[in-house]
Design a protein around this motif. Structure first.
Motif, PDB file in Angstrom:
ATOM      1  N   ILE A  92     -45.786  41.921  20.197  1.00  0.00           N
ATOM      2  CA  ILE A  92     -44.330  41.932  20.022  1.00  0.00           C
ATOM      3  C   ILE A  92     -43.839  40.494  20.054  1.00  0.00           C
ATOM      4  CG2 ILE A  92     -42.119  42.581  21.083  1.00  0.00           C
ATOM      5  CD1 ILE A  92     -43.553  45.032  22.264  1.00  0.00           C
ATOM      6  N   MET A  93     -42.848  40.173  19.204  1.00  0.00           N
ATOM      7  CA  MET A  93     -42.198  38.866  19.273  1.00  0.00           C
ATOM      8  C   MET A  93     -40.705  39.059  19.081  1.00  0.00           C
ATOM      9  SD  MET A  93     -43.188  35.200  17.694  1.00  0.00           S
ATOM     10  CE  MET A  93     -42.421  33.747  18.412  1.00  0.00           C
ATOM     11  N   LEU A  94     -39.920  38.459  19.982  1.00  0.00           N
ATOM     12  CA  LEU A  94     -38.470  38.631  19.991  1.00  0.00           C
ATOM     13  C   LEU A  94     -37.756  37.302  19.757  1.00  0.00           C
ATOM     14  CD1 LEU A  94     -38.180  40.932  23.146  1.00  0.00           C
ATOM     15  CD2 LEU A  94     -38.470  41.631  20.757  1.00  0.00           C
ATOM     16  N   PHE A  95     -36.651  37.381  19.018  1.00  0.00           N
ATOM     17  CA  PHE A  95     -35.798  36.230  18.733  1.00  0.00           C
ATOM     18  C   PHE A  95     -34.356  36.608  19.053  1.00  0.00           C
ATOM     19  CE2 PHE A  95     -39.423  35.965  15.978  1.00  0.00           C
ATOM     20  CZ  PHE A  95     -39.708  34.615  15.797  1.00  0.00           C
ATOM     21  N   GLY A  96     -33.543  35.631  19.413  1.00  0.00           N
ATOM     22  CA  GLY A  96     -32.112  35.873  19.539  1.00  0.00           C
ATOM     23  C   GLY A  96     -31.486  35.989  18.162  1.00  0.00           C
ATOM     24  N   ALA A  97     -30.487  36.872  18.041  1.00  0.00           N
ATOM     25  CA  ALA A  97     -29.792  37.036  16.754  1.00  0.00           C
ATOM     26  C   ALA A  97     -28.688  35.992  16.640  1.00  0.00           C
ATOM     27  CB  ALA A  97     -29.223  38.445  16.631  1.00  0.00           C
ATOM     28  N   THR A  98     -29.096  34.731  16.679  1.00  0.00           N
ATOM     29  CA  THR A  98     -28.192  33.587  16.558  1.00  0.00           C
ATOM     30  C   THR A  98     -28.365  32.988  15.170  1.00  0.00           C
ATOM     31  OG1 THR A  98     -29.880  32.073  17.378  1.00  0.00           O
ATOM     32  CG2 THR A  98     -28.454  33.113  19.033  1.00  0.00           C
ATOM     33  N   SER A  99     -27.667  31.905  14.894  1.00  0.00           N
ATOM     34  CA  SER A  99     -27.819  31.258  13.591  1.00  0.00           C
ATOM     35  C   SER A  99     -29.258  30.779  13.394  1.00  0.00           C
ATOM     36  CB  SER A  99     -26.838  30.091  13.459  1.00  0.00           C
ATOM     37  OG  SER A  99     -27.008  29.165  14.524  1.00  0.00           O
ATOM     38  N   ILE A 100     -29.876  30.283  14.461  1.00  0.00           N
ATOM     39  CA  ILE A 100     -31.273  29.838  14.359  1.00  0.00           C
ATOM     40  C   ILE A 100     -32.207  31.036  14.242  1.00  0.00           C
ATOM     41  CG2 ILE A 100     -33.159  28.767  15.657  1.00  0.00           C
ATOM     42  CD1 ILE A 100     -31.201  26.679  16.661  1.00  0.00           C
ATOM     43  N   GLY A 101     -32.012  32.027  15.110  1.00  0.00           N
ATOM     44  CA  GLY A 101     -32.879  33.201  15.084  1.00  0.00           C
ATOM     45  C   GLY A 101     -32.807  33.946  13.761  1.00  0.00           C
ATOM     46  N   ARG A 102     -31.608  34.035  13.185  1.00  0.00           N
ATOM     47  CA  ARG A 102     -31.441  34.737  11.914  1.00  0.00           C
ATOM     48  C   ARG A 102     -32.013  33.942  10.749  1.00  0.00           C
ATOM     49  NH1 ARG A 102     -25.391  36.556  13.670  1.00  0.00           N
ATOM     50  NH2 ARG A 102     -25.937  38.618  14.485  1.00  0.00           N
ATOM     51  N   ASP A 103     -32.183  32.650  10.943  1.00  0.00           N
ATOM     52  CA  ASP A 103     -32.825  31.820   9.929  1.00  0.00           C
ATOM     53  C   ASP A 103     -34.343  31.870  10.067  1.00  0.00           C
ATOM     54  OD1 ASP A 103     -32.964  29.525   7.939  1.00  0.00           O
ATOM     55  OD2 ASP A 103     -33.840  28.557   9.699  1.00  0.00           O
ATOM     56  N   LEU A 104     -34.823  31.789  11.306  1.00  0.00           N
ATOM     57  CA  LEU A 104     -36.263  31.637  11.559  1.00  0.00           C
ATOM     58  C   LEU A 104     -37.022  32.956  11.494  1.00  0.00           C
ATOM     59  CD1 LEU A 104     -38.620  29.804  12.419  1.00  0.00           C
ATOM     60  CD2 LEU A 104     -37.915  30.178  14.795  1.00  0.00           C
ATOM     61  N   ALA A 105     -36.524  33.995  12.154  1.00  0.00           N
ATOM     62  CA  ALA A 105     -37.277  35.245  12.279  1.00  0.00           C
ATOM     63  C   ALA A 105     -37.640  35.879  10.931  1.00  0.00           C
ATOM     64  CB  ALA A 105     -36.506  36.235  13.153  1.00  0.00           C
ATOM     65  N   PRO A 106     -36.709  35.969   9.967  1.00  0.00           N
ATOM     66  CA  PRO A 106     -37.094  36.562   8.675  1.00  0.00           C
ATOM     67  C   PRO A 106     -38.154  35.754   7.942  1.00  0.00           C
ATOM     68  CG  PRO A 106     -34.703  36.420   8.883  1.00  0.00           C
ATOM     69  CD  PRO A 106     -35.283  35.632  10.009  1.00  0.00           C
ATOM     70  N   ARG A 107     -38.099  34.441   8.077  1.00  0.00           N
ATOM     71  CA  ARG A 107     -39.094  33.601   7.413  1.00  0.00           C
ATOM     72  C   ARG A 107     -40.478  33.806   8.029  1.00  0.00           C
ATOM     73  NH1 ARG A 107     -36.861  29.226   4.456  1.00  0.00           N
ATOM     74  NH2 ARG A 107     -34.580  29.202   4.498  1.00  0.00           N
ATOM     75  N   VAL A 108     -40.520  33.919   9.360  1.00  0.00           N
ATOM     76  CA  VAL A 108     -41.794  34.172  10.040  1.00  0.00           C
ATOM     77  C   VAL A 108     -42.326  35.549   9.658  1.00  0.00           C
ATOM     78  CG1 VAL A 108     -42.882  34.508  12.299  1.00  0.00           C
ATOM     79  CG2 VAL A 108     -41.262  32.631  11.964  1.00  0.00           C
ATOM     80  N   ALA A 109     -41.452  36.560   9.661  1.00  0.00           N
ATOM     81  CA  ALA A 109     -41.870  37.919   9.321  1.00  0.00           C
ATOM     82  C   ALA A 109     -42.399  37.987   7.890  1.00  0.00           C
ATOM     83  CB  ALA A 109     -40.701  38.885   9.503  1.00  0.00           C
ATOM     84  N   SER A 110     -41.715  37.294   6.971  1.00  0.00           N
ATOM     85  CA  SER A 110     -42.147  37.298   5.584  1.00  0.00           C
ATOM     86  C   SER A 110     -43.495  36.607   5.415  1.00  0.00           C
ATOM     87  CB  SER A 110     -41.092  36.602   4.720  1.00  0.00           C
ATOM     88  OG  SER A 110     -41.502  36.541   3.369  1.00  0.00           O
ATOM     89  N   ALA A 111     -43.660  35.472   6.082  1.00  0.00           N
ATOM     90  CA  ALA A 111     -44.918  34.728   5.969  1.00  0.00           C
ATOM     91  C   ALA A 111     -46.086  35.511   6.565  1.00  0.00           C
ATOM     92  CB  ALA A 111     -44.777  33.374   6.670  1.00  0.00           C
TER      93      ALA A 111
END
Length: 351
Positions: A92-111
């Motif tokens: 499991i990996m969790l991110f905050g739904a902030t401007s950074i988290g919303r930018d980073l998490a989808p890119r990590v998930a896609s990669a």
């Protein structure tokens, strides 16, 4: 699969509140799973991070600490996180739904080619059975197969405009990833004397100069004058308040009570109040000691952002308003009539 990871957002080495909230929830989830809680931080001047987060039950902190990594840049941070996940294989990996988290998490998930649920309001661990109906091409007989899955992350969030609460499961890929709204998890210290270990990330081998293609020339950070999250009392208004002028009554009552003014999305859309004060699914999430809802119908989108308040008071002309179902006290009446009386009383009886 191994442990539970939380990406910790930092600014000048200081961990963001949303990350501390995620660590608190992450520790409970990790205990349920019987695994370790691990944190990841990418920034500069992270020498003090252990003192900030060990007490939330963090067993391991993965740190990439370098002047080049601050302030946040998408490409190098994405590559560092992806390489670490491939190496450590968290479940499991969790991110905050902030401007950074919303930018980073989808890119990590896609990669990583794995799923991601955005803007979760709750996380739980549970089991699931996947049922499939199969038809034999020769005999035409229909049979059903059942595949059990254990210890899945239940990723819970409002969906379809907030009309339902959806539980989303990631059955086939890992890690299970989610971003979580700020304020929906309670920040709780696990053990003041708890101490884990720090592991330095060897990121220079995979991150190249091309990943730093964006040059940050200057930054201007201005703190918001409105801090609803820290307010002990919130007087919130909805479309039922009627006008921007009527919102002045809410400001007056909030001043008397030492609180802040909030608003529903309908009130913000109508121009009664600024967007920074919006509470709910598309605004901020709050949990004050006292929440006074004035002229707010209380649709699920709004309730998602304030239902954890200690005491909820509803003032509404509609005695069947949805907000009343979660309110501790209900006043059936017109806001324009009730609020002046409350203001007069508190002014007369407050020291």
């Amino acid at each position: 699969m191994n442990n539970l990871f939380v990406f910790c957002e930092t600014e000048n080495g200081v961990v963001a509140d949303v990350s501390l909230e995620l660590l608190s929830k992450g520790k409970k989830l990790a205990q349920t799973l019987g695994c370790k809680l691990e944190a990841v931080a990418v920034d500069y001047n992270l020498y003090n991070i252990g003192r900030q987060i060990y007490k939330y039950g963090v067993d391991v902190i993965h740190v990439a600490d370098d002047r080049k990594l601050a302030p946040y840049q998408t490409l190098p941070t994405q590559k560092i996180i992806c390489d670490l996940v491939k190496q450590e294989q968290p479940q499991i990996m969790l991110f905050g739904a902030t401007s950074i988290g919303r930018d980073l998490a989808p890119r990590v998930a896609s990669a990583l080619r794995c799923g991601l649920t955005a803007d979760c309001t709750s996380l739980e661990i549970g089991d699931h059975e996947e049922k499939k109906t199969v038809k034999d091409p020769q005999t035409g007989e229909i049979s059903q197969t059942v595949t059990p899955y254990k210890d899945l992350l239940y990723q819970i969030r409002p969906a379809f405009g907030g009309n339902i609460i959806a539980t989303i499961l990631n059955l086939h890929t890992r890690p299970q990833m989610a971003t979580v709204r700020e304020g929906v998890m309670k920040k709780e210290v696990f053990d003041e004397n708890y101490k884990g270990e720090i592991k330095k990330i060897d990121w220079q081998k995979s991150v190249t100069d091309l990943d730093f293609a964006v040059e940050i020339i200057s930054r201007h950070i201005e703190k918001s004058k409105i801090n609803l999250k820290a307010a002990p009392v919130i007087v919130a208004g909805g479309y039922g308040v009627g006008s921007k002028e009527n919102f002045q009554l809410l400001h007056e009552l909030a001043d008397v009570l030492g609180g802040q003014v909030g608003a529903s999305r309908a009130a913000v859309d109508a121009g009664f109040c600024e967007h920074e004060r919006q509470i709910g699914q598309t605004g901020v999430t709050v949990r004050p000691k006292l929440y006074i809802a004035c002229g707010i119908s209380g649709q699920v989108q709004h309730r998602a952002g304030m239902q954890e308040s200690s005491i909820i008071v509803s003032i509404n002309t509609d005695e069947n308003a949805p907000i009343n179902s979660i309110a501790d006290y209900v006043v059936t009446g017109d806001v324009a009539t009730v609020l002046p009386k409350m203001i007069k009383y508190y002014k007369a009886n407050s020291k």
